[in-house]
Scaffold this motif. Structure first.
Motif, short mmCIF file in Angstrom:
data_model
loop_
_atom_site.label_atom_id
_atom_site.label_comp_id
_atom_site.label_asym_id
_atom_site.label_seq_id
_atom_site.Cartn_x
_atom_site.Cartn_y
_atom_site.Cartn_z
N LEU A 115 -49.37 -11.26 -87.70
CA LEU A 115 -49.89 -11.42 -89.82
C LEU A 115 -51.36 -12.25 -89.83
CD1 LEU A 115 -46.47 -12.22 -91.34
CD2 LEU A 115 -48.21 -10.40 -92.13
N PHE A 116 -50.58 -13.52 -88.56
CA PHE A 116 -52.09 -14.69 -89.07
C PHE A 116 -53.50 -13.68 -89.15
CE2 PHE A 116 -55.84 -16.53 -86.66
CZ PHE A 116 -55.42 -17.75 -87.26
N LYS A 117 -53.55 -12.22 -87.90
CA LYS A 117 -55.08 -11.68 -87.62
C LYS A 117 -55.00 -10.89 -88.53
CE LYS A 117 -55.67 -12.63 -82.58
NZ LYS A 117 -56.09 -11.60 -80.84
N ASN A 118 -54.08 -10.24 -88.83
CA ASN A 118 -54.81 -9.72 -90.19
C ASN A 118 -55.20 -10.19 -91.53
OD1 ASN A 118 -53.21 -6.59 -89.63
ND2 ASN A 118 -52.07 -7.38 -89.03
N TYR A 119 -54.43 -10.99 -91.45
CA TYR A 119 -55.03 -12.16 -93.55
C TYR A 119 -56.31 -12.66 -92.19
CZ TYR A 119 -50.62 -12.11 -95.35
OH TYR A 119 -49.21 -11.97 -95.73
N LEU A 120 -57.11 -12.42 -91.54
CA LEU A 120 -57.50 -13.52 -90.75
C LEU A 120 -59.40 -12.08 -91.15
CD1 LEU A 120 -60.44 -15.45 -90.34
CD2 LEU A 120 -58.68 -14.70 -87.67
N TYR A 121 -58.85 -11.36 -90.99
CA TYR A 121 -60.35 -10.08 -89.91
C TYR A 121 -60.10 -9.51 -91.90
CZ TYR A 121 -59.68 -10.99 -85.38
OH TYR A 121 -59.87 -10.47 -83.87
N ALA A 122 -58.83 -9.54 -92.63
CA ALA A 122 -59.28 -9.20 -93.26
C ALA A 122 -60.23 -8.78 -94.53
CB ALA A 122 -57.87 -8.50 -94.26
N GLY A 123 -59.75 -10.90 -94.54
CA GLY A 123 -60.19 -11.72 -94.72
C GLY A 123 -61.69 -11.75 -94.72
N ASN A 124 -62.20 -11.18 -93.43
CA ASN A 124 -63.61 -11.11 -93.35
C ASN A 124 -64.43 -10.55 -93.73
OD1 ASN A 124 -63.73 -13.63 -91.32
ND2 ASN A 124 -62.85 -12.83 -89.70
N ALA A 125 -63.68 -8.89 -94.05
CA ALA A 125 -63.97 -7.22 -94.01
C ALA A 125 -64.35 -8.11 -96.00
CB ALA A 125 -63.40 -6.64 -93.99
N TYR A 126 -63.62 -8.46 -96.17
CA TYR A 126 -64.08 -9.13 -98.33
C TYR A 126 -65.48 -10.05 -97.76
CZ TYR A 126 -60.09 -7.07 -100.37
OH TYR A 126 -59.10 -5.98 -100.72
N TYR A 127 -65.54 -10.92 -96.87
CA TYR A 127 -66.13 -11.82 -96.84
C TYR A 127 -67.99 -11.04 -96.61
CZ TYR A 127 -69.95 -15.23 -95.18
OH TYR A 127 -70.84 -15.92 -95.41
N ILE A 128 -68.07 -9.95 -96.29
CA ILE A 128 -68.98 -9.06 -95.71
C ILE A 128 -69.41 -8.16 -97.22
CG2 ILE A 128 -69.63 -7.01 -94.00
CD1 ILE A 128 -67.88 -8.44 -91.98
N LEU A 129 -68.16 -7.49 -97.64
CA LEU A 129 -68.17 -6.84 -98.98
C LEU A 129 -69.32 -8.46 -100.10
CD1 LEU A 129 -65.90 -4.26 -98.70
CD2 LEU A 129 -68.05 -3.99 -98.76
N SER A 130 -68.71 -9.32 -100.10
CA SER A 130 -69.18 -10.07 -100.41
C SER A 130 -68.34 -10.24 -101.72
CB SER A 130 -70.91 -10.01 -101.46
OG SER A 130 -71.98 -10.16 -100.32
N ASN A 131 -67.17 -9.92 -101.51
CA ASN A 131 -66.04 -10.66 -102.11
C ASN A 131 -65.16 -11.33 -101.97
OD1 ASN A 131 -63.76 -10.32 -103.93
ND2 ASN A 131 -63.13 -8.24 -104.27
N PHE A 132 -65.92 -13.04 -102.79
CA PHE A 132 -65.11 -14.14 -101.81
C PHE A 132 -64.37 -14.51 -102.28
CE2 PHE A 132 -70.33 -14.72 -101.72
CZ PHE A 132 -70.01 -13.67 -100.15
#
Length: 926
Positions: free
Chosen positions: A97-114
């Protein structure tokens, strides 16, 4: 080892995908084959509709493959599906779960959805705090650092980047790629903090690794660009190879354009901005993003420089549209609602400021009222956004850093409001200017004091309050140890510990905001209405003058119980010269030298106070809200006439406040018969060791000897005792040594008895320690020591002094000193101060009477009557009604009534005598 999904067809696809996914040197073709087989496996697993570990893993890895080809939305969907199906798997480890949350956060960050990025990073951080030996922690801290970076909280981003680097360095086999990547981010944080040389050194130290050279050289070029070294910037930018990723290429073109713009080569700059825009459309299509906004912002600058203000505004409007998700209006006379979702709140704030400034230029050119009005509205929107940004930060240091640049923006907005008043003559614009002026002052301190109060609201967990207190105490203790450490290795370890506690403190402070009442009170505006202020002034029988000191103009606002006015006047060289001459005569006059501050003092009076002299003549108390360098000036020492012996002090009791917002923030009524007083004078022992840098203060013992309270002298006046008992008292008087530090206010201290020569933290009470005290019971603190009201001036917040630290800790009223206090004059004034406080006078009136009595004392030599001996004491706090004032009022009323009766009696008696005489003469006319 992954447990089988027990689905033969799905497993076949899964194992085939694993073969391609785990290739040491993957290619786009192998990644494509891996993704294809994972998707087939997922399709087959879903058909069975069971919770398989391999299904969870396939969703996660397909997400990473989507991210590798920059399809962030499909990646997010895959991570969320992985999270969803992991809940169906028994005993599923949290690490997945940790990696899924982390990587999902990174994807949203790249999309500028902070906002979404923050949510998923927070979820990952929760798991990391409750799970041992979790991998990818460095990536989590780097991601959180990037998020703080995007919000403009560069100080906290620095902490997170350094934490990520420390994790990499603690591993047996150091990942050099990760180390360079993280260090690159840390250097970027240094750059944003204005530490350009520090950033350049770190960037260049990373070049020998030959990892990510394009990014490093681009960042070096960007740093030189920020330093105004355009040729050096172009040299490094030219070394960046063209095969960089599309986003970096867009930013590279923008940097080239800005460098040429700075060199006033506008045609070349325009070509690069157009290349950036073309590249952006090719890669992002019509999607909104920060980099496209930056390009339009740059294009607007070219138009602005060429005097094409409308075209500049059209480009700025496109920049704003590209920063807001649901705003499409190209009409330059419209702004997005504050509630609109911004891709980057920080960039939107900066763009709105630019739009306001260009509208102001357009208004000056067209003389159109609507252009100036649009400028003001845009400034107000931007400053409201700035307030939101500042309040989102989790440390005062970050808030102060962000707020330091706001003063110039407030000046432009206030100037615009005055321009509108000059055209319209509507008081609405003067009141708007007044509101803006008050918004600019003391916001961080006000919020901190309110936090002390609102943490007592129902529902705020007491364990969080205790945890916050504990962490702050640990940070303070570590900072004290760091200041005394001579060991480089030990110093580095202490800094790392401070960093980790600052990160933990940020987490705790976020928890407070989950309480709705707390959140509402914290983010409630600190502005107060003019009507409420006038009601306060009426109750205090006081007039007030508030100043805003801009770079070229001084704005002054006058308030009385029934009056309001405002003025704008230029700040010329003569005014600045008088200001510094007067200050130098007070602060730096050598002992025995002649005081020459009368002439500049009188000229300052004419500029600062005389315009309102008729309006304030009916009041005996004056409230001053200073700004800028005026914070260093004691107004009571201004000469109100050319005569040397006539000061404002003779006519008014003066109080100072950080802003009007602080008035009434706490209940401040005093009851002198119940006040508990603590007085300490540590340097009364003649045998004090002068080697530690502090001299015997013979008069300090005299100034506290008649105080009706608990008194401690010499060796008994110790720091540890003060820290233990201070919160039990209502009034504190410290007659001692103190030291300010204009470079680092946290190094300022008040000294207690120096029983330890080796460990200075045992007797020096530092500013950071005072900040962490809880002095809510205090009504008044008197700091009879050198420079306790002096320190570093921070725009919008005033002087970072020891006195301010006591205000931060909860004390509403403070008497402090602005410059080095003379021991004997300080003692005499302090003794008189307590005499008048005991008689029931309010603090500001007691201080005034003490100074007047000192000046009128025939035993005081004339050379000790100049303001540099008595004007250093100032009162900051609430103007209060003296109990003595009530007595005087009743006595005055009694004698006035008696006098009226006597006058009436003699008047009636005289008329009777005249009447009788007229009767005798027969001249009475009826």
């Amino acid at each position: 080892m992954i447990v089988s999904g027990q689905n033969n067809q799905g497993d076949k696809y899964y194992l085939k995908a694993e073969k391609y996914y785990n290739i040491i040197e993957p290619t786009s073709q192998t990644d494509s084959l891996a993704l294809k087989n994972y998707l087939n496996a997922i399709k087959d697993y879903l058909r069975v509709q069971k919770g398989y570990p391999r299904l969870v893993d396939a969703f996660f890895k397909s997400g990473t493959l989507y991210q590798s080809i920059n399809d962030q939305r499909k990646a997010i969907n895959s991570y969320l599906q992985s999270i969803k199906h992991s809940q169906k798997v028994k005993n599923s480890p949290d690490s997945g779960l940790f990696k899924n949350y982390l990587y999902a956060g990174n994807a949203y960050y790249i999309l500028s959805n902070f906002d979404s990025a923050k949510y998923y990073f927070d979820q990952a951080e929760k798991i990391s705090l409750n799970t041992r030996n979790i991998s990818s922690l460095d990536r989590l801290y780097n991601s959180l650092g990037a998020l703080y970076y995007e919000s403009g909280n560069y100080l906290q981003s620095e902490n997170y980047f350094e934490k990520a680097i420390s994790i990499i360095n603690s591993q047996k086999s150091i990942d050099k790629d990760a180390l360079v990547y993280l260090s690159n981010n840390l250097a970027s944080a240094f750059r944003k903090l204005g530490h350009y040389n520090k950033a350049l050194k770190l960037y260049k130290d990373l070049l020998p690794y030959e990892i990510g050279l394009a990014s490093l050289k681009q960042n070096i070029g960007h740093t030189y660009l920020r330093m105004g070294k355009n040729d050096s910037a172009l040299m490094y930018l030219s070394q960046v190879r063209s095969e960089i990723d599309p986003v970096s290429r867009i930013r590279l073109f923008n940097d080239f354009a800005n460098a040429y713009f700075n060199k006033k080569e506008y045609q070349q700059a325009g070509l690069y901005f157009n290349r950036a825009l073309k590249e952006n459309i090719t890669f992002f299509g019509l999607g909104k993003n920060v980099d496209r906004s930056s390009t339009h912002l740059g294009k607007s600058s070219i138009q602005e420089q060429q005097g094409n203000y409308r075209k500049a505004l059209e480009e700025l409007q496109l920049a704003i549209i590209n920063l807001t998700l649901s705003f499409e209006d190209k009409n330059i006379y419209t702004n997005p609602p504050v509630a609109n979702n911004a891709i980057s709140v920080l960039e939107l704030y900066h763009t709105l400021i630019r739009k306001a400034a260009v509208f102001r230029k357009l208004g000056s050119e067209t003389k159109e009222f609507k252009d100036l009005e649009m400028a003001l509205k845009t400034y107000q929107l931007a400053l409201g956004l700035a307030d939101y940004i500042r309040k989102s930060y989790d440390s005062d240091e970050a808030k102060l850093f962000f707020g330091n640049d706001l003063h110039e923006i407030f000046e432009q907005a206030i100037n615009t409001a005055f321009d509108l008043y000059d055209r319209d003559k509507s008081n609405f614009y003067l009141e708007t200017a007044f509101t803006l002026s008050e918004m600019s002052k003391g916001a961080v301190l006000y919020e901190s004091i309110r936090n002390l109060e609102i943490k007592n609201v129902p529902g705020v967990p007491t364990h969080l309050i205790e945890q916050e207190k504990r962490i702050k105490q640990k940070i303070t203790l570590l900072m004290l140890k760091l200041s005394e450490s001579q060991d480089t290795k030990n110093g580095l370890d202490l800094r790392n510990q401070i960093r980790d506690f600052e990160i933990e403190l940020g987490r705790v402070q976020k928890q407070f905001e989950k309480n709705e009442t707390y959140y509402h009170l914290k983010y409630n505006s600190n502005t107060v209405s003019r009507k409420d202020l006038q009601s306060y002034l009426k109750n205090a029988n006081t007039a007030a003058i508030s100043y805003f000191m801009g770079s070229t103009e001084l704005f002054t606002f006058f308030l009385s119980p029934d009056g309001f006015s405002a003025s704008r006047q230029p700040i010329d060289n003569a005014f600045i010269k008088d200001l510094y001459s007067f200050k130098n005569e007070l602060y730096e006059l050598p002992a025995g030298s002649k005081y020459n501050g009368y002439a500049p003092s009188f000229r300052l009076f004419q500029k600062l106070v005389y315009p309102f002299i008729r309006s304030i003549s009916s009041y005996k108390k004056l409230l001053i809200i200073p700004d800028g360098e005026l914070n260093y000036i004691p107004f009571e020492a201004l000469n109100s006439t050319p005569k040397f012996d006539k000061f404002i002090l003779h006519d008014y009791a003066i109080a100072y406040a950080y802003s009007f917002s602080f008035l009434g923030i706490k209940s401040l009524k005093t009851n002198n018969t119940q006040d508990r007083i603590l007085a300490m004078a540590p340097f009364t022992d003649r045998s004090i060791n002068s080697n530690i840098g502090f001299l015997y203060l013979p008069a300090s013992g005299e100034e506290i000897k008649d105080i009706n309270g608990d008194r401690y002298y010499g060796k008994d006046a110790q720091k540890k005792l003060f820290l233990k008992i201070a919160s039990n008292y209502n009034i504190i008087h410290l007659a001692t040594h103190a030291k300010t530090d204009v470079n680092d206010p946290l190094n300022a201290f008040i000294s207690f008895y120096p029983y330890s020569q080796n460990k200075q933290s045992d007797f020096k009470l530092f500013t950071s320690e005072i900040y962490n005290m809880r002095l809510n019971n205090l009504k008044l603190v008197i700091l009879s020591a050198c420079e306790t009201g002096n320190g570093k001036l921070v725009n919008g917040e005033g002087i970072m002094s020891l006195a301010r630290a006591f205000a931060y800790a909860g004390c509403p009223n403070i008497i402090s000193t602005l410059w080095n206090a003379n021991d004997e004059s300080s003692s005499k004034i302090s003794i008189l101060l307590h005499k008048y406080l005991k008689e029931g006078y309010s603090a500001e009136e007691a201080l005034r009477k003490a100074k007047l009595t000192y000046l009128n004392d025939p035993e005081i030599e004339s050379r000790f009557r100049t303001p540099n001996y008595w004007a250093n004491f100032i009162f900051v706090g609430e103007i209060q009604e003296s109990s003595n004032d009530n007595l005087l009022t009743y006595v005055s009323l009694f004698f006035m009534t008696l006098l009226l009766i006597v006058i009436l009696y003699w008047g009636v008696r005289k008329k009777k005598v005249q009447f009788k005489a007229q009767l005798k003469q027969g001249t009475v006319i009826i």
